[in-house]
Design a protein around this motif. Structure first.
Motif, PDB file in Angstrom:
ATOM      1  N   GLY A   9      34.807  12.213 -31.953  1.00 15.37           N
ATOM      2  CA  GLY A   9      34.974  10.772 -32.019  1.00 15.37           C
ATOM      3  C   GLY A   9      34.251  10.086 -30.887  1.00 15.37           C
ATOM      4  N   GLN A  10      34.836   8.987 -30.416  1.00 14.96           N
ATOM      5  CA  GLN A  10      34.204   8.200 -29.370  1.00 14.96           C
ATOM      6  C   GLN A  10      35.204   7.879 -28.269  1.00 14.96           C
ATOM      7  OE1 GLN A  10      32.816   4.749 -31.515  1.00 14.96           O
ATOM      8  NE2 GLN A  10      30.841   5.703 -31.999  1.00 14.96           N
ATOM      9  N   ILE A  11      34.744   8.002 -27.027  1.00 15.48           N
ATOM     10  CA  ILE A  11      35.511   7.486 -25.897  1.00 15.48           C
ATOM     11  C   ILE A  11      35.080   6.040 -25.704  1.00 15.48           C
ATOM     12  CG2 ILE A  11      35.892   7.619 -23.413  1.00 15.48           C
ATOM     13  CD1 ILE A  11      35.570  10.594 -23.548  1.00 15.48           C
ATOM     14  N   LYS A  12      36.065   5.140 -25.721  1.00 17.16           N
ATOM     15  CA  LYS A  12      35.746   3.718 -25.627  1.00 17.16           C
ATOM     16  C   LYS A  12      36.223   3.158 -24.300  1.00 17.16           C
ATOM     17  CE  LYS A  12      36.180  -0.695 -28.073  1.00 17.16           C
ATOM     18  NZ  LYS A  12      36.799  -1.408 -29.213  1.00 17.16           N
ATOM     19  N   LEU A  13      35.298   2.528 -23.570  1.00 14.02           N
ATOM     20  CA  LEU A  13      35.610   1.858 -22.313  1.00 14.02           C
ATOM     21  C   LEU A  13      35.103   0.427 -22.445  1.00 14.02           C
ATOM     22  CD1 LEU A  13      36.599   1.800 -19.404  1.00 14.02           C
ATOM     23  CD2 LEU A  13      34.382   2.728 -18.690  1.00 14.02           C
ATOM     24  N   ALA A  14      36.027  -0.506 -22.684  1.00 19.57           N
ATOM     25  CA  ALA A  14      35.660  -1.899 -22.958  1.00 19.57           C
ATOM     26  C   ALA A  14      34.719  -1.945 -24.151  1.00 19.57           C
ATOM     27  CB  ALA A  14      35.052  -2.538 -21.712  1.00 19.57           C
ATOM     28  N   LEU A  92      39.041   7.182 -28.780  1.00 13.69           N
ATOM     29  CA  LEU A  92      39.936   7.355 -27.643  1.00 13.69           C
ATOM     30  C   LEU A  92      39.641   6.217 -26.677  1.00 13.69           C
ATOM     31  CD1 LEU A  92      41.891   8.722 -25.707  1.00 13.69           C
ATOM     32  CD2 LEU A  92      40.034  10.264 -25.015  1.00 13.69           C
ATOM     33  N   GLU A  93      40.505   5.231 -26.674  1.00 18.36           N
ATOM     34  CA  GLU A  93      40.282   4.068 -25.802  1.00 18.36           C
ATOM     35  C   GLU A  93      40.956   4.296 -24.459  1.00 18.36           C
ATOM     36  OE1 GLU A  93      40.761  -0.808 -25.720  1.00 18.36           O
ATOM     37  OE2 GLU A  93      41.509   0.359 -27.430  1.00 18.36           O
ATOM     38  N   LEU A  94      40.178   4.170 -23.395  1.00 16.03           N
ATOM     39  CA  LEU A  94      40.715   4.311 -22.047  1.00 16.03           C
ATOM     40  C   LEU A  94      41.338   2.981 -21.649  1.00 16.03           C
ATOM     41  CD1 LEU A  94      37.817   6.337 -20.364  1.00 16.03           C
ATOM     42  CD2 LEU A  94      39.879   7.178 -21.491  1.00 16.03           C
ATOM     43  N   LEU A 140      43.253   7.100 -18.693  1.00 13.98           N
ATOM     44  CA  LEU A 140      44.371   7.393 -19.583  1.00 13.98           C
ATOM     45  C   LEU A 140      44.160   6.721 -20.935  1.00 13.98           C
ATOM     46  CD1 LEU A 140      47.467   6.888 -17.241  1.00 13.98           C
ATOM     47  CD2 LEU A 140      46.342   9.037 -17.829  1.00 13.98           C
ATOM     48  N   GLY A 141      44.562   7.406 -21.983  1.00 15.84           N
ATOM     49  CA  GLY A 141      44.483   6.854 -23.323  1.00 15.84           C
ATOM     50  C   GLY A 141      45.349   7.670 -24.260  1.00 15.84           C
ATOM     51  N   GLN A 142      45.404   7.271 -25.529  1.00 16.61           N
ATOM     52  CA  GLN A 142      46.177   8.001 -26.526  1.00 16.61           C
ATOM     53  C   GLN A 142      45.261   8.429 -27.662  1.00 16.61           C
ATOM     54  OE1 GLN A 142      49.511   4.941 -26.543  1.00 16.61           O
ATOM     55  NE2 GLN A 142      50.706   6.820 -26.847  1.00 16.61           N
ATOM     56  N   LEU A 143      45.346   9.721 -27.964  1.00 19.07           N
ATOM     57  CA  LEU A 143      44.466  10.335 -28.950  1.00 19.07           C
ATOM     58  C   LEU A 143      45.272  10.703 -30.189  1.00 19.07           C
ATOM     59  CD1 LEU A 143      41.511  11.556 -29.249  1.00 19.07           C
ATOM     60  CD2 LEU A 143      42.554  13.728 -28.618  1.00 19.07           C
ATOM     61  N   SER A 144      44.835  10.225 -31.339  1.00 17.12           N
ATOM     62  CA  SER A 144      45.509  10.564 -32.597  1.00 17.12           C
ATOM     63  C   SER A 144      44.734  11.674 -33.287  1.00 17.12           C
ATOM     64  CB  SER A 144      45.573   9.337 -33.518  1.00 17.12           C
ATOM     65  OG  SER A 144      46.339   8.318 -32.915  1.00 17.12           O
ATOM     66  N   VAL A 145      45.381  12.823 -33.456  1.00 20.40           N
ATOM     67  CA  VAL A 145      44.708  13.958 -34.080  1.00 20.40           C
ATOM     68  C   VAL A 145      45.734  14.811 -34.813  1.00 20.40           C
ATOM     69  CG1 VAL A 145      44.874  15.293 -31.930  1.00 20.40           C
ATOM     70  CG2 VAL A 145      43.197  15.952 -33.647  1.00 20.40           C
ATOM     71  N   ARG A 146      45.385  15.212 -36.028  1.00 18.70           N
ATOM     72  CA  ARG A 146      46.230  16.091 -36.833  1.00 18.70           C
ATOM     73  C   ARG A 146      47.651  15.556 -36.984  1.00 18.70           C
ATOM     74  NH1 ARG A 146      44.102  21.859 -34.219  1.00 18.70           N
ATOM     75  NH2 ARG A 146      41.899  21.532 -34.747  1.00 18.70           N
ATOM     76  N   GLY A 147      47.757  14.248 -37.220  1.00 19.80           N
ATOM     77  CA  GLY A 147      49.055  13.660 -37.473  1.00 19.80           C
ATOM     78  C   GLY A 147      49.921  13.427 -36.256  1.00 19.80           C
ATOM     79  N   ARG A 148      49.375  13.654 -35.077  1.00 15.07           N
ATOM     80  CA  ARG A 148      50.145  13.439 -33.854  1.00 15.07           C
ATOM     81  C   ARG A 148      49.381  12.528 -32.917  1.00 15.07           C
ATOM     82  NH1 ARG A 148      51.276  18.778 -30.937  1.00 15.07           N
ATOM     83  NH2 ARG A 148      52.536  17.368 -29.676  1.00 15.07           N
TER      84      ARG A 148
END
Length: 288
Positions: A9-14, A92-94, A140-148
């Motif tokens: 995916g992508q790491i997003k910073l602003a 993945l948004e920081l 820090l960020g929250q990653l959604s993967v495999r239903g979690r």
């Protein structure tokens, strides 16, 4: 890359997005698995799924159930569970940056390598890596993967970036509950100096390859012995356990001095007066 990506995916910073691939940084250690065997026949034990009063059941008739009260369940099928899973978002948004020291070691769960997805992403990737290193922060960020949905941190690691899955607050016990009864007092200065000297003496670079799972190695040797012997006879080897053979009460100062190798000379013993007794006269011989 031979390994399969855990997430892409992508790491997003602003307004900046960096295409990346995430790979597991660890693997399972050496283990030895056992099966349960019926000794008289040598046959492996198998298990059947049964319901009390019904007997063996068809796997198609089995559902997942959440117990709401003793013996009462809310039944859910696989489709219902899948429907509420969080969609595996590709971003993945920081959202925050903190000092690495602010995150207690108890929160770290599992590390992953983060690599740029292609050459075009490498420039932004390097900028993010060096900005984190220069600021001495972790993202820090929250990653959604495999239903979690997982809480994660990212930080620089050599020429790359490491992502670490963090535990949520409700997954970590409060340390105070376990350390409450330890008295808040300072140790003896001499004992502290000796303990510090022992730490300094044993300080060396960390070389993980020098450490081995001794239990697994010993278990493998035992299996090899029994296999070569073609026997089911028990083989028990005595293993000396540390700390055995002595009393529970130890002289901490003496033990630390001996460990450091700076055990002082024992003070000279005072001479003790020997009690003298007069010599007994030899018995006279009887005359013939």
């Amino acid at each position: 890359m031979a390994a399969r990506a855990y997430w892409q995916g992508q790491i997003k910073l602003a307004l900046v997005s960096i295409p990346v691939e995430v790979y597991p940084a660890t693997r399972s250690g050496a283990t030895i698995s056992f099966h349960q065997i019926h000794e008289p026949s040598g046959k492996r034990i198998r298990y059947e799924k049964v319901a009390p009063g019904v007997g063996p059941v068809d796997p198609d008739e089995i559902m997942k159930g959440f117990e709401v009260s003793k013996g009462n369940y809310v039944l859910l099928d696989d489709e219902e569970i899948e429907a509420v899973k969080i969609e595996s978002r590709k971003t993945l948004e920081l959202v925050q940056f903190v000092d690495a020291s602010e995150i207690d070691v108890l929160y770290y769960d599992k590390p992953y390598f983060v690599v740029p997805a292609d050459d075009l992403a490498e420039e932004a990737y390097v900028v993010l890596r060096d900005a984190l290193r220069q600021s001495r922060k972790v993202g820090l960020g929250q990653l959604s993967v495999r239903g979690r949905e997982q809480l994660v941190s990212i930080k620089p690691c050599g020429r790359g970036i490491v992502m670490e899955v963090l535990r949520y607050a409700d997954e970590v016990h409060k340390a105070q509950g376990y350390f409450r009864d330890i008295e808040d007092k300072k140790p003896d200065e001499d004992l502290l100096d000796l303990a510090t000297a022992l730490i300094d003496k044993k300080t060396a670079p960390f070389k993980p390859a020098e450490f081995h799972n001794r239990y697994v190695e010993a278990l493998q040797r035992l299996i090899d012995k029994k296999r070569k012997a073609h026997s089911s006879k028990r083989i028990l080897e005595d293993v000396e356990e540390p700390g055995r053979g002595g009393g529970n009460v130890i002289d901490l100062m003496a033990a630390l001095k001996k460990s450091v190798g700076s055990e002082g000379k024992a003070p000279p013993r005072k001479p003790t007066a020997r009690k003298t007794t007069p010599a007994k006269a030899a018995p006279r011989r009887k005359s013939a």
